[in-house]
Write an enzyme that holds these catalytic residues in place. Structure first.
Site, PDB file in Angstrom:
ATOM      1  N   GLU A 257      61.461  95.671   4.084  1.00  0.00           N
ATOM      2  CA  GLU A 257      61.070  96.081   5.431  1.00  0.00           C
ATOM      3  C   GLU A 257      61.823  97.298   5.966  1.00  0.00           C
ATOM      4  O   GLU A 257      62.479  97.230   7.019  1.00  0.00           O
ATOM      5  CB  GLU A 257      61.217  94.907   6.410  1.00  0.00           C
TER       6      GLU A 257
ATOM      7  N   GLU B 267      55.483  88.007   2.546  1.00  0.00           N
ATOM      8  CA  GLU B 267      55.936  87.170   3.666  1.00  0.00           C
ATOM      9  C   GLU B 267      54.766  86.821   4.570  1.00  0.00           C
ATOM     10  O   GLU B 267      53.978  87.703   4.948  1.00  0.00           O
ATOM     11  CB  GLU B 267      57.034  87.876   4.483  1.00  0.00           C
TER      12      GLU B 267
END
Length: 764
Positions: free
Chosen positions: A528, A632
């Site tokens: 991320e 995710e």
């Protein structure tokens, strides 16, 4: 001390001894005078009769000593002759019972007797301070005695009161007591010593038969005398020594018990399983390595680890804990190939996996127990936690977490759930730490390696995810440090850029080994990266360099980079001509104000329609990047879980999310009803309280996402387990029936109609 015959002690007249002696001396002189008269006559050859005075004296003497009775000198002589010789003495071992009769106990005495005994002891102690070497009766020289007493008292005692008692002794009182003491010392010479001295507590290590020896001895009297009479003894000396010894002994016992408790607690809290050290010695560990992360005796858990010491490295990273052989014959289930066989095309056989989030990279909402501190301390991430705990406590706390939060049973259960991949987040301090870093260095590395081996054992393929990189790539708590982004940004942006490449240089050399070619199928570069706050060109440049570095070091796994929240369509035409490079997308509906307000029906429809559309768009190189995976997602429909939005930041659902950023904060309720009725109480309730309608929604919401993400390269649920957030735990979802029993067997597909869930409240 009570007499041996058991009779009670009596008060003695201090002058009685001298008066009796004078009487005996007078009688002896009269007898001698009578005898002298007889012998003188015989000596001259003339027999003379006794004078009337002499005859009267003789008659008087005979009247006092009738025929057949012996005089005192005669009795003394016979008594001495009847005594056993030294070689006839009975030897009594110190360990055996003393031949003396049982003494009277203190409570057997009357108050008068106790006072008399105390007075006698005081008198005896005063006099014993003035014994001389010869035992002769003489008047002491007061000044000399004063000097000796003071010297001795200063040497042995600290109390001025005790020194005063040693000095101020009346010489006359001392002389009166010498005769008794002299006679008692003579009797003591004949006494059997070994049993009595030990019994009275006067044995010394030097004495045979004393406490220092198991052998008794009749000739220990001289040693006893030497210790007892070599110098004046202060009153209460023995008693004081006993109190001191008792006090020291008590302190030692307390310390020993405390140490034992601490060691016991330390062993119980830091040694869950040390079976791998059986038969090993700490001497097998080189001195320079003892106590370091290479020393297996410092490891919390040695289960399934090779504890033979080694400092061997690959890519400058240790192979500690690894065995030289491995077996890739296992398969996660019968729907997927064994590790030793090629997976094939992930586009046609998508991955079904789960994350081990919160294990090697801490995240407060997954393990809130590690972050439950007073908010004033500011403990909000792994950085502040380690800084607060300090190096030693942080190391022991985190290693216990590493060893217990994920075990081999975790991988057994993952495989049983029909999952075939596991994503393992870890951070750069598993490899390297830098000046100012409070993180626990290198310990998580050993657990990462063991986790991979457990995945191998159960046929599960691994997605390696570098979750935190130097400087923090997003400024979020799961990167290690909440706050400013220091990677590719700020003063140390370029420094951290190079550091992150150095970390990958070492990692990729290690995981290029043959043992990882089948089990590590995905290699993540940076989790991320927050590209909405970073220059896109800088991130793309770094990703290109990292890809080339990893490939150049021999890693053949798929290499993963994050979408950076830039929008999937924006990746079309970027990072092309890089074989095996995969775009990673994380999909949630609760982390922005526009999607969290969706109703239950809208959430399921968005998963089916919106995310399916995005997946298909991204997978097509004409409209997106190409290979796309979803590493995710969860079935959480609120952001109510404790700390999920950061420690102390509130939540959007109830309108308490204070991020400090006007574009992201939510200071008014964001549940679908968007009013004061919004509450997290039901959302944070135990799974057992969920209604059947709510469970139906949660299962459908999860299966809708699975369906959508399987149109790409597959998915990894976030996360396997949590302490108190069941809608983020695959394990708890399975137990509650809100996830399919087998990940590859779903009851709902997006081709079906989505109900309106009218029976569910939209404001809980």
């Amino acid at each position: 001390m009570a007499p041996r015959d058991g009779s009670t002690s009596r008060h003695r007249d201090p002058g009685a001894h001298s008066r009796k002696k004078k009487s005996r001396d007078h009688s002896s002189r009269r007898a001698a005078a009578a005898s002298e008269g007889t012998s003188s006559g015989a000596g001259s050859g003339t027999r003379q009769g006794l004078s009337l005075d002499a005859l009267a004296q003789l008659n008087e003497y005979n009247a006092r000593n009738p025929a057949g009775e012996t005089t005192r000198p005669e009795r003394v002589r016979r008594k001495r002759e009847s005594r056993p010789r030294e070689q006839d003495y009975i030897i009594v071992e110190p360990e055996d019972e003393s031949p003396r009769r049982e003494r009277r106990r203190r409570h057997d005495y009357t108050d008068e007797e106790k006072e008399a005994r105390r007075a006698a002891r005081r008198e005896r102690r005063r006099r014993e301070a003035y014994t001389d070497d010869e035992g002769e009766l003489r008047t002491p020289k007061r000044e000399r005695r004063r000097k000796e007493a003071v010297t001795d008292s200063e040497r042995d005692y600290d109390s001025p009161k005790q020194r005063h008692r040693l000095i101020d002794v009346d010489p006359q009182d001392d002389e009166d007591g010498r005769r008794d003491r002299h006679r008692s010392r003579d009797r003591r010479k004949k006494r059997l010593v070994s049993g009595a001295i030990v019994e009275e507590g006067r044995a010394t290590p030097e004495m045979r038969g004393g406490a220092g020896s198991k052998h008794s001895s009749w000739d220990s009297v001289s040693d006893e005398k030497q210790h007892l009479y070599s110098k004046p003894r202060a009153p209460g000396n023995k008693k004081k020594r006993r109190w001191i010894i008792a006090g020291v002994s008590l302190v030692v016992i307390i310390v020993v018990i405390a140490v034992a408790v601490v060691v016991s607690k330390k062993n119980s809290s830091t040694s869950s399983n040390k079976s791998g050290l059986d038969g090993m010695s700490e001497n097998d560990i080189p001195a320079a390595a003892r106590g370091t992360y290479l020393d297996p005796f410092t490891w919390y858990d040695t289960t399934d680890l090779n504890t033979t010491y080694t400092n061997a490295t690959v890519g400058d990273l240790p192979v500690m804990g690894l065995f030289t052989s491995w077996d890739d014959s296992a398969a996660a289930n019968d729907k997927v190939p064994a590790l030793s066989k090629s997976w094939g095309d992930y586009a046609s056989t998508p991955a079904r996996g789960v994350n081990l989030g919160g294990w090697l990279s801490l995240e407060p909402f997954i393990t809130p127990s590690l972050f439950n501190y007073d908010s004033k301390l500011g403990i909000v991430d792994e950085y502040t936690l380690c800084k607060h705990l300090g190096p030693k406590t942080a190391a022991s706390t985190l290693e216990k977490h590493y060893a217990t939060f994920v075990t081999e049973q975790t991988f057994v259960e993952i495989a049983d759930a029909g999952l075939d991949h596991v994503r393992i987040p870890y951070s750069y301090w598993a490899v390297q730490t830098y000046d100012g870093d409070p993180y626990v260095f290198r310990t998580s590395w050993r657990y990462l390696l063991r986790g991979i081996e457990w995945a191998r054992k159960h046929g599960i393929r691994v997605n390696l995810d570098l979750h935190g990189i130097p400087g923090s790539q997003n400024g979020w708590n799961h990167s290690g440090r909440l706050g400013v982004i220091g990677w590719l940004n700020g003063t140390d942006g370029e420094l951290n850029r190079q550091r992150s490449l150095d970390v990958h240089d070492r990692l990729s050399k290690f995981f290029a080994q043959d043992r990882y070619k089948n089990v590590v199928t995905f290699y993540g570069l940076a989790n991320e990266p927050r590209m909405v706050n970073l220059a896109a060109a800088d991130v793309i440049s770094w990703t290109t360099d990292a890809y080339k570095l990893v490939r150049g070091n021999g890693v053949n796994a798929n290499i993963v980079f994050g979408d950076g929240f830039m929008g999937l369509a924006n990746w079309q035409g970027r990072l092309t001509n890089m074989d095996g490079l995969v775009l990673d997308v994380h999909q949630y509906v609760i982390f922005n104000n526009e999607q969290i307000i969706y109703t239950h029906q809208e959430k399921v429809k968005y998963a089916c329609d919106g995310w399916t559309e995005q997946t298909e768009q991204s997978m097509n190189t004409a409209t997106g990047f190409g290979p796309t995976m979803f590493a995710e997602w969860s079935q959480a429909d609120t952001d109510c879980a404790q700390y999920v939005t950061n420690v102390g930041w509130g939540n959007r659902w109830e309108g308490t999310y204070d991020s400090g950023n006007a574009s992201t904060e939510a200071l008014t309720p964001k549940c679908p009803s968007q009013d004061s009725s919004c509450s997290c109480d039901s959302a944070n309730a135990a799974v057992g309280s969920y209604s059947s309608e709510y469970k139906k929604f949660l299962l459908m919401f999860a299966e809708a996402q699975m369906t959508s993400f399987e149109k790409g390269w597959g998915w990894w649920y976030w996360t396997w387990d949590t302490e108190s957030a069941p809608l983020w735990s695959y394990k708890q979802g399975l137990a509650a029936g809100i996830l399919p029993a087998k990940a590859y067997e779903k009851d709902f597909s997006c081709d079906s109609d989505v109900p309106d869930f009218s029976g569910l409240s939209e404001n809980y």
